[in-house]
Design a protein around this motif. Structure first.
Motif, PDB file in Angstrom:
ATOM      1  N   UNK A 103     -35.764  20.530 -16.357  1.00  0.00           N
ATOM      2  CA  UNK A 103     -34.334  20.724 -16.149  1.00  0.00           C
ATOM      3  C   UNK A 103     -34.055  22.179 -15.807  1.00  0.00           C
ATOM      4  N   UNK A 104     -33.435  22.432 -14.621  1.00  0.00           N
ATOM      5  CA  UNK A 104     -33.139  23.805 -14.248  1.00  0.00           C
ATOM      6  C   UNK A 104     -31.773  24.204 -14.796  1.00  0.00           C
ATOM      7  N   UNK A 116     -34.459  12.316 -18.018  1.00  0.00           N
ATOM      8  CA  UNK A 116     -35.324  13.177 -18.833  1.00  0.00           C
ATOM      9  C   UNK A 116     -35.741  12.580 -20.169  1.00  0.00           C
ATOM     10  N   UNK A 117     -35.200  11.432 -20.517  1.00  0.00           N
ATOM     11  CA  UNK A 117     -35.630  10.771 -21.752  1.00  0.00           C
ATOM     12  C   UNK A 117     -35.375  11.612 -22.992  1.00  0.00           C
ATOM     13  N   UNK A 118     -36.411  11.800 -23.792  1.00  0.00           N
ATOM     14  CA  UNK A 118     -36.271  12.474 -25.076  1.00  0.00           C
ATOM     15  C   UNK A 118     -35.943  13.959 -24.942  1.00  0.00           C
ATOM     16  N   UNK A 119     -36.063  14.530 -23.754  1.00  0.00           N
ATOM     17  CA  UNK A 119     -35.703  15.931 -23.560  1.00  0.00           C
ATOM     18  C   UNK A 119     -34.227  16.173 -23.827  1.00  0.00           C
ATOM     19  N   UNK A 120     -33.422  15.109 -23.814  1.00  0.00           N
ATOM     20  CA  UNK A 120     -31.996  15.241 -24.072  1.00  0.00           C
ATOM     21  C   UNK A 120     -31.753  15.800 -25.467  1.00  0.00           C
ATOM     22  N   UNK A 121     -32.655  15.500 -26.411  1.00  0.00           N
ATOM     23  CA  UNK A 121     -32.512  16.037 -27.764  1.00  0.00           C
ATOM     24  C   UNK A 121     -32.587  17.560 -27.744  1.00  0.00           C
ATOM     25  N   UNK A 122     -33.484  18.097 -26.918  1.00  0.00           N
ATOM     26  CA  UNK A 122     -33.645  19.549 -26.805  1.00  0.00           C
ATOM     27  C   UNK A 122     -32.381  20.173 -26.227  1.00  0.00           C
ATOM     28  N   UNK A 123     -31.807  19.524 -25.214  1.00  0.00           N
ATOM     29  CA  UNK A 123     -30.593  20.031 -24.571  1.00  0.00           C
ATOM     30  C   UNK A 123     -29.430  20.058 -25.563  1.00  0.00           C
ATOM     31  N   UNK A 124     -29.249  18.975 -26.300  1.00  0.00           N
ATOM     32  CA  UNK A 124     -28.153  18.908 -27.268  1.00  0.00           C
ATOM     33  C   UNK A 124     -28.356  19.921 -28.385  1.00  0.00           C
ATOM     34  N   UNK A 125     -29.590  20.075 -28.819  1.00  0.00           N
ATOM     35  CA  UNK A 125     -29.910  21.083 -29.834  1.00  0.00           C
ATOM     36  C   UNK A 125     -29.507  22.465 -29.330  1.00  0.00           C
ATOM     37  N   UNK A 126     -29.887  22.789 -28.081  1.00  0.00           N
ATOM     38  CA  UNK A 126     -29.618  24.109 -27.515  1.00  0.00           C
ATOM     39  C   UNK A 126     -28.126  24.392 -27.415  1.00  0.00           C
ATOM     40  N   UNK A 127     -27.349  23.390 -27.000  1.00  0.00           N
ATOM     41  CA  UNK A 127     -25.908  23.591 -26.851  1.00  0.00           C
ATOM     42  C   UNK A 127     -25.252  23.858 -28.201  1.00  0.00           C
ATOM     43  N   UNK A 187     -29.501   4.473 -26.478  1.00  0.00           N
ATOM     44  CA  UNK A 187     -30.150   5.506 -25.669  1.00  0.00           C
ATOM     45  C   UNK A 187     -30.796   6.598 -26.521  1.00  0.00           C
ATOM     46  N   UNK A 188     -30.281   6.777 -27.744  1.00  0.00           N
ATOM     47  CA  UNK A 188     -30.839   7.770 -28.666  1.00  0.00           C
ATOM     48  C   UNK A 188     -30.813   7.220 -30.080  1.00  0.00           C
ATOM     49  N   UNK A 189     -31.638   7.798 -30.916  1.00  0.00           N
ATOM     50  CA  UNK A 189     -31.662   7.403 -32.319  1.00  0.00           C
ATOM     51  C   UNK A 189     -30.613   8.221 -33.067  1.00  0.00           C
ATOM     52  N   UNK A 190     -29.609   7.589 -33.680  1.00  0.00           N
ATOM     53  CA  UNK A 190     -28.513   8.346 -34.299  1.00  0.00           C
ATOM     54  C   UNK A 190     -28.944   9.231 -35.456  1.00  0.00           C
ATOM     55  N   UNK A 191     -29.879   8.758 -36.281  1.00  0.00           N
ATOM     56  CA  UNK A 191     -30.257   9.536 -37.460  1.00  0.00           C
ATOM     57  C   UNK A 191     -31.152  10.715 -37.091  1.00  0.00           C
ATOM     58  N   UNK A 192     -31.989  10.529 -36.081  1.00  0.00           N
ATOM     59  CA  UNK A 192     -32.797  11.658 -35.605  1.00  0.00           C
ATOM     60  C   UNK A 192     -31.888  12.684 -34.947  1.00  0.00           C
ATOM     61  N   UNK A 193     -30.909  12.204 -34.163  1.00  0.00           N
ATOM     62  CA  UNK A 193     -29.965  13.113 -33.515  1.00  0.00           C
ATOM     63  C   UNK A 193     -29.187  13.908 -34.557  1.00  0.00           C
ATOM     64  N   UNK A 194     -28.682  13.215 -35.573  1.00  0.00           N
ATOM     65  CA  UNK A 194     -27.939  13.901 -36.633  1.00  0.00           C
ATOM     66  C   UNK A 194     -28.804  14.953 -37.303  1.00  0.00           C
ATOM     67  N   UNK A 195     -30.071  14.620 -37.545  1.00  0.00           N
ATOM     68  CA  UNK A 195     -30.981  15.554 -38.219  1.00  0.00           C
ATOM     69  C   UNK A 195     -31.189  16.830 -37.412  1.00  0.00           C
ATOM     70  N   UNK A 196     -31.466  16.688 -36.110  1.00  0.00           N
ATOM     71  CA  UNK A 196     -31.741  17.895 -35.315  1.00  0.00           C
ATOM     72  C   UNK A 196     -30.464  18.696 -35.079  1.00  0.00           C
TER      73      UNK A 196
END
Length: 216
Positions: free
Chosen positions: A1-2, A23-34, A64-73
């Protein structure tokens, strides 16, 4: 992702589904960064917060995403972001307040400081649900010399209430047709809540300076 794709994600969080497909699971990294950048650095109060969490919850409901993993990160991102912001405030806060940096909205800082002085530790919790103030509150707590122990208590409590409530709100209510079909409006309301006060503040400063100049 540029960088341009990242910027598009920030400005159009309702298009999150396209990035998840690409990008699949890379979305977790993007949301974490924001979330981390919005809570860690006072130069990013414009980043989406509430709308981002709600819309992320709607995509969790769609599988599309796991809610509990998303909440954790996101909990880790918001707690660590606030902690860094607190440390920066305690280290260089007074220098920033004394400077004339165009990157820092000093009016917002001063308002947050006044609110903090009145409400104390509750500010750290309440600020989680208030755009702009959310970014400045931990910084103000740092240079106001709030004890680290008290800060972390309210920091963790506020993060849990903010992240869990909004992600689950999106998860349980995002499938409602009226909401699902108007995600763009939800995003615009969220962005407006963050940007409009800044614009009004700048306009007020400009108008006041212009008035003083004409009066003199």
């Amino acid at each position: 992702m540029d960088f341009m794709q990242f910027l598009d994600m920030v400005l159009h969080v309702d298009k999150m589904g396209q990035l998840i497909e690409q990008y699949g699971t890379l979305i977790y990294v993007v949301l974490f960064a924001i979330v981390f950048c919005e809570t860690a650095f006072v130069i990013f109060p414009f980043l989406p917060g509430d709308s981002l969490l709600f819309i992320a919850g709607t995509f969790c409901a769609a599988g599309a995403m796991d809610p509990w993993f998303l909440i954790a990160i996101l909990l880790f991102a918001s707690i660590s972001g606030n902690s860094i912001n607190y440390w920066i405030g305690s280290t260089v806060g007074h220098k920033v307040m004394a400077s004339n940096s165009r990157w820092i909205d000093k009016a917002a800082l001063e308002k947050t400081h006044a609110f903090y002085e009145k409400h104390g530790g509750k500010t750290i919790v309440l600020a989680r649900f208030t755009p702009i103030v959310r970014t400045f509150a931990p910084f103000v707590a740092g240079f106001s010399e709030m004890s680290h122990r008290n800060f972390q208590f309210y920091n963790v409590l506020g993060a849990i209430l903010w992240i869990v409530s909004l992600v689950l709100a999106g998860y349980y209510f995002g499938h409602i047709p009226l909401i699902k079909n108007n995600l763009s409006i939800i995003v615009m309301v969220g962005v407006g809540a963050a940007i409009v006060p800044i614009i009004l503040g700048l306009a007020w400063k400009f108008g006041r300076k212009l008035f003083v100049k004409k009066s003199s």
